[in-house]
Design an enzyme around this catalytic site. Structure first.
Site, mmCIF file in Angstrom:
data_model
loop_
_atom_site.group_PDB
_atom_site.id
_atom_site.type_symbol
_atom_site.label_atom_id
_atom_site.label_comp_id
_atom_site.label_asym_id
_atom_site.label_seq_id
_atom_site.Cartn_x
_atom_site.Cartn_y
_atom_site.Cartn_z
ATOM 1 N N LEU A 75 0.857 -1.182 0.094
ATOM 2 C CA LEU A 75 0.018 -0.045 0.052
ATOM 3 C C LEU A 75 1.026 1.259 0.123
ATOM 4 O O LEU A 75 1.550 1.345 1.117
ATOM 5 C CB LEU A 75 -0.840 -0.070 1.253
ATOM 6 C CG LEU A 75 -2.054 0.978 1.373
ATOM 7 C CD1 LEU A 75 -3.178 0.620 0.100
ATOM 8 C CD2 LEU A 75 -2.894 0.807 2.671
ATOM 9 N N GLU A 109 1.080 -6.905 7.212
ATOM 10 C CA GLU A 109 2.161 -6.575 8.094
ATOM 11 C C GLU A 109 2.664 -4.925 8.159
ATOM 12 O O GLU A 109 2.745 -4.619 6.911
ATOM 13 C CB GLU A 109 3.758 -7.486 7.865
ATOM 14 C CG GLU A 109 3.428 -8.859 8.583
ATOM 15 C CD GLU A 109 3.632 -9.931 7.550
ATOM 16 O OE1 GLU A 109 4.118 -9.558 6.354
ATOM 17 O OE2 GLU A 109 3.765 -11.180 7.671
ATOM 18 N N TYR A 121 -5.129 1.137 9.495
ATOM 19 C CA TYR A 121 -5.703 -0.331 9.647
ATOM 20 C C TYR A 121 -6.545 -0.464 10.789
ATOM 21 O O TYR A 121 -7.598 -1.230 10.671
ATOM 22 C CB TYR A 121 -4.580 -1.138 9.636
ATOM 23 C CG TYR A 121 -3.583 -0.859 8.429
ATOM 24 C CD1 TYR A 121 -3.983 -0.695 7.037
ATOM 25 C CD2 TYR A 121 -2.159 -1.157 8.666
ATOM 26 C CE1 TYR A 121 -3.112 -0.659 6.110
ATOM 27 C CE2 TYR A 121 -1.139 -0.964 7.702
ATOM 28 C CZ TYR A 121 -1.685 -0.766 6.493
ATOM 29 O OH TYR A 121 -0.755 -0.673 5.230
#
Length: 199
Positions: A75, A109, A121
């Site tokens: 990302l 991760e 997140y």
């Protein structure tokens, strides 16, 4: 014609891999080589999405479908466009792709020092389940392991849909329009709809 108010979200094609590699170099220091992006484009198990402003690739997101899990592997947002919510938009699109694949979980991760990403997140619903010590070779930093459960559950899908709708409204308030290369198909969660993004 270039329209600064126009954003486009689409699966990347082979003629986009050079732009992906350049953005990777800017944001991740060369995480993947050019041939790795080519493999992701060609893989049936990969969702590699790009966010464009005009002809400029400003965001990248990638997820692998492994059994019933979505492994979010990448990302990245161009430095000049960070802090505007584009990372969240890409993350929600990757989760929608996972829902369309009927996957049950999403995992990723993240560096323990990356508080901006961790906060993003967590807002989407990811929870920490463990750490990998000395995971990042460049610094020896640990990685936090995050999971989002229940992608097949209507309440989780509704929460993702609501966040997508909120981001769409925020874009409209900023005078921006988001275009999807594929039409919006019905994935209904009561009052909400999410885009279906297919390669």
């Amino acid at each position: 014609m270039y329209d600064p108010a126009s954003l486009r979200l689409c699966p990347l094609a082979l003629d986009h891999v050079q732009a992906a590699r350049q953005l990777d170099e800017q944001t991740l220091g060369g995480f993947w080589a050019l041939d790795a992006y080519q493999r992701e484009v060609e893989s049936e198990a990969s969702d590699l999405l790009g966010l464009w402003q005009g002809s400029e690739l400003i965001g990248l997101g990638c997820s692998w479908a492994i059994v019933d899990e979505a492994h979010i592997t990448l990302l990245a947002i161009a430095p000049s466009h960070q802090g505007q919510g584009w990372g969240g938009l890409l993350l929600l699109a990757l989760l929608q792709a996972a829902i369309q694949r009927q996957l049950a979980w999403a995992t990723l991760e993240v560096r323990t020092s990356n508080q901006v990403a961790i906060s993003l997140y967590q807002k989407v619903g990811f929870q920490e389940v463990g750490q990998r010590p000395r995971y990042y070779a460049d610094t020896g930093e640990a990685a936090r392991i995050l999971w989002l459960k229940g992608l097949r559950e209507p309440d989780v899908q509704a929460a993702i849909a609501q966040q997508w709708q909120q981001r769409q409204q925020r874009l409209q308030q900023q005078g921006l329009q988001l275009h999807l290369d594929k039409p919006l198909l019905a994935h209904s969660t009561e009052d909400h709809q999410l885009p279906v993004i297919t390669g």
